[in-house]
Design an enzyme around this catalytic site. Structure first.
Site, mmCIF file in Angstrom:
data_model
loop_
_atom_site.group_PDB
_atom_site.id
_atom_site.type_symbol
_atom_site.label_atom_id
_atom_site.label_comp_id
_atom_site.label_asym_id
_atom_site.label_seq_id
_atom_site.Cartn_x
_atom_site.Cartn_y
_atom_site.Cartn_z
ATOM 1 N N LEU A 134 33.363 -13.939 132.705
ATOM 2 C CA LEU A 134 34.550 -13.169 133.087
ATOM 3 C C LEU A 134 34.367 -11.669 132.900
ATOM 4 O O LEU A 134 33.831 -11.230 131.889
ATOM 5 C CB LEU A 134 35.739 -13.640 132.229
ATOM 6 N N ASP A 179 38.777 -5.475 132.090
ATOM 7 C CA ASP A 179 38.983 -4.019 132.199
ATOM 8 C C ASP A 179 37.683 -3.237 132.428
ATOM 9 O O ASP A 179 36.677 -3.502 131.767
ATOM 10 C CB ASP A 179 39.544 -3.434 130.898
ATOM 11 N N GLN A 225 34.756 -5.154 130.362
ATOM 12 C CA GLN A 225 35.031 -6.180 129.363
ATOM 13 C C GLN A 225 34.417 -7.475 129.874
ATOM 14 O O GLN A 225 34.726 -7.925 130.991
ATOM 15 C CB GLN A 225 36.546 -6.354 129.197
ATOM 16 N N SER A 276 38.618 -2.538 124.842
ATOM 17 C CA SER A 276 38.501 -1.460 125.834
ATOM 18 C C SER A 276 38.445 -0.055 125.259
ATOM 19 O O SER A 276 38.896 0.192 124.134
ATOM 20 C CB SER A 276 39.651 -1.557 126.824
ATOM 21 N N ARG A 317 45.239 -0.171 120.537
ATOM 22 C CA ARG A 317 43.880 -0.270 121.092
ATOM 23 C C ARG A 317 43.716 0.592 122.350
ATOM 24 O O ARG A 317 44.660 1.164 122.840
ATOM 25 C CB ARG A 317 43.566 -1.729 121.426
ATOM 26 N N ASP A 318 42.488 0.584 122.861
ATOM 27 C CA ASP A 318 42.111 1.204 124.141
ATOM 28 C C ASP A 318 42.102 2.739 124.081
ATOM 29 O O ASP A 318 42.847 3.410 124.813
ATOM 30 C CB ASP A 318 43.030 0.735 125.292
ATOM 31 N N GLU A 336 49.092 -0.904 127.449
ATOM 32 C CA GLU A 336 47.646 -1.054 127.372
ATOM 33 C C GLU A 336 46.980 0.052 128.191
ATOM 34 O O GLU A 336 47.534 0.541 129.185
ATOM 35 C CB GLU A 336 47.224 -2.430 127.903
#
Ligand code: FRU
Length: 485
Positions: free
Chosen positions: A43, A46, A62, A106, A165-166, A224
């Site tokens: 898979l 991002d 990702q 991410s 996050r990110d 996000e």
């Protein structure tokens, strides 16, 4: 749909041999993309660390190696000289430290002091599965492999939930400081962005405060992948708000929107100049990020994941899913983003299609549209039925895209019909069809619509109502599907 245990999803990759066979199987799929970046196995979600450094475009995604499942995430690395031909460069970041033991999540990239720096979220979980997200950094080495800093830059704020996050890193020339915009959820469950600042991007970071966006104090449950850039004398803020329904977006609770306005780094306030808009009106578009200031100041290239969290796609049966969008050059006009493919896709044209021939698996259509109502149906059967249908209502200035007629249906509950609103009737449309995706660029790029599409053998025709003029070209492949780990 296959059920995965946590153990299976979070298994660590010890050797490329463990996934060589999976790669062979994945690469043999009829839905394998010809000119879009896709997962080497398993898979991709991002896009991460998208930038240009020493004349090479770097992109990470990702990646979960084992199949079409969100589990232990890595950054997989691809490179390009022209945003068109992409080469697999192997794993960029492994979840191999205690502070990122359950995933390298991410983040973004920047060039500083002549080096390419990567900022990411270390997703740490303890033995009780309690999560602690860390903001971490790595430096691209001379061998093209990122090397992680031994310790995180900073940990989570106690006054927010575990969703922090990110990191998006930016340089502010006026302040002569770096800033990190970090996606977050407040303790009471509202989407937010936390701002950190530093003089030295690999040195000490301090928490500056929470970003204020007047009118957006209570908008979704988690923001996000926030990202900000200067464009056309303004600031553009994008993010992917979750856990909320938005008007006209069916049952989807995951979105990707943008605001145009002014960012004040003294008050940490982003003042929007108008309402939010969707970056893309399609079914499958998320976690977009800019590569900004890379070729010239004021230029930004956007890329996103063709897919949505919580959704499922037909290639799950083949143990892979996901793809990146085409990179898009952005322009700002009257407070609105105009998006056009960044790469020279015309160079992929192999031959012009004749009127009668079926649609090749990878092709481009250039369409002139009438100002009246029209209909264009892609991937129909030979009798013109079914397919992906676009219907334009000239009185309402709305184009409805309906994918319910396709043989392979998916995410029906989220919705199979979406509207694209226009300020003025679009005169042209460029369609980029790849083996498992379709991107529609209307007019000068004032609206873009991205969807996964999995036509079957019999869905190779198209129909157009009177006044719709279609020219098409078969496209050559431009991404390599090599097994590089
Ligand atoms: C968005 C996201 C990010 C996170 C990553 C994990 O799709 O949930 O917030 O960093 O995916 O794969």
């Amino acid at each position: 749909m296959r059920e995965w245990t946590r153990e299976e999803r979070y298994r660590e990759l010890k050797s490329p041999e463990e996934i060589r066979k999976l790669h062979e199987r994945n690469a043999a799929s009829v839905y394998r993309q010809a000119y879009h970046v896709q997962p080497v196995t398993g898979l991709s979600s991002d896009p991460n660390g998208f930038t240009r450094y020493k004349d090479v475009w770097h992109l990470f995604y990702q990646w979960c190696p084992w199949g079409a499942v969100h589990g232990l995430k890595y950054w997989y690395h691809v490179t390009s000289r022209d945003l068109l031909s992409w080469k697999n460069a192997g794993v960029g970041l492994y979840p191999d430290r205690d502070f990122d033991n359950r995933g390298v999540h991410s983040g973004s990239a920047i060039t500083a002091g002549g080096k390419l720096l990567l900022f990411y979220t270390g997703n740490h979980r303890d033995e009780n599965w309690v999560r602690t997200p860390y903001t971490c950094a790595a430096v691209l080495g001379a061998d093209g492999k990122p090397e992680k800093l031994p310790a995180p830059l900073f940990g989570p704020r106690p006054d927010c939930s575990e969703h922090q996050r990110d990191p998006k890193i930016v340089w502010n020339a006026e302040k002569e400081r770096y800033y990190i915009f970090l996606g977050a959820q407040t303790a009471d469950g509202r989407g937010s962005v936390l701002i950190y600042t530093a003089k030295d991007p690999l040195g000490a970071w301090t928490f500056a405060g929470q970003l204020k966006v007047p009118g957006y104090e209570s908008f979704g449950g988690m923001w996000e992948c926030p990202c900000i850039t200067r464009l056309g004398g303004k600031d553009v803020l994008i993010f992917s708000p979750q856990y909320t329904l938005l008007p006209g977006r069916g049952e989807s609770t995951n979105h990707n929107i943008y605001l145009v306005g002014t960012m004040d780094y003294d008050t940490l306030t982003f003042t929007p100049e108008g309402d939010y808009r969707h970056l893309d009106y399609g079914f499958d578009f998320y976690a977009a990020q800019f590569a900004s200031g890379v070729e010239e100041e004021n230029k930004a290239i956007l890329i996103a994941w063709i897919g949505l969290p919580d959704n499922h796609y037909p290639t799950e049966e083949e143990d892979w899913e996901g793809s990146m969008t085409l990179p898009r050059t952005l322009r700002l006009e009257n407070g609105k983003l105009l998006q056009s493919p960044a790469a020279d896709l015309a160079s992929l044209r192999e031959r012009e299609l004749t009127k009668e021939e079926p649609l090749p698996a990878a092709c481009e259509l250039s369409v002139d549209l009438p100002e009246s109502d029209f209909e264009l149906a892609l991937f129909t059967g030979s009798d013109g039925s079914g397919g992906l249908r676009l219907r334009y209502d000239a009185a309402k200035k709305i184009c409805t895209v309906d994918r319910s007629g396709m043989d392979k249906r998916f995410n029906e509950k989220v919705g199979e019909r979406l509207d694209v609103p226009f300020d003025a009737a679009p005169k042209t449309l460029r369609v980029f069809i790849d083996r498992s995706s379709t991107e529609l660029f209307f007019g000068e790029g004032e609206a873009v619509f991205t969807t996964h599409s999995y036509p079957t053998e019999r869905e190779r025709n198209y129909t157009a109502s009177a006044g719709v003029a279609v020219r098409g070209w078969a496209l050559k492949p431009s991404v390599r599907d090599d097994f590089v780990i």
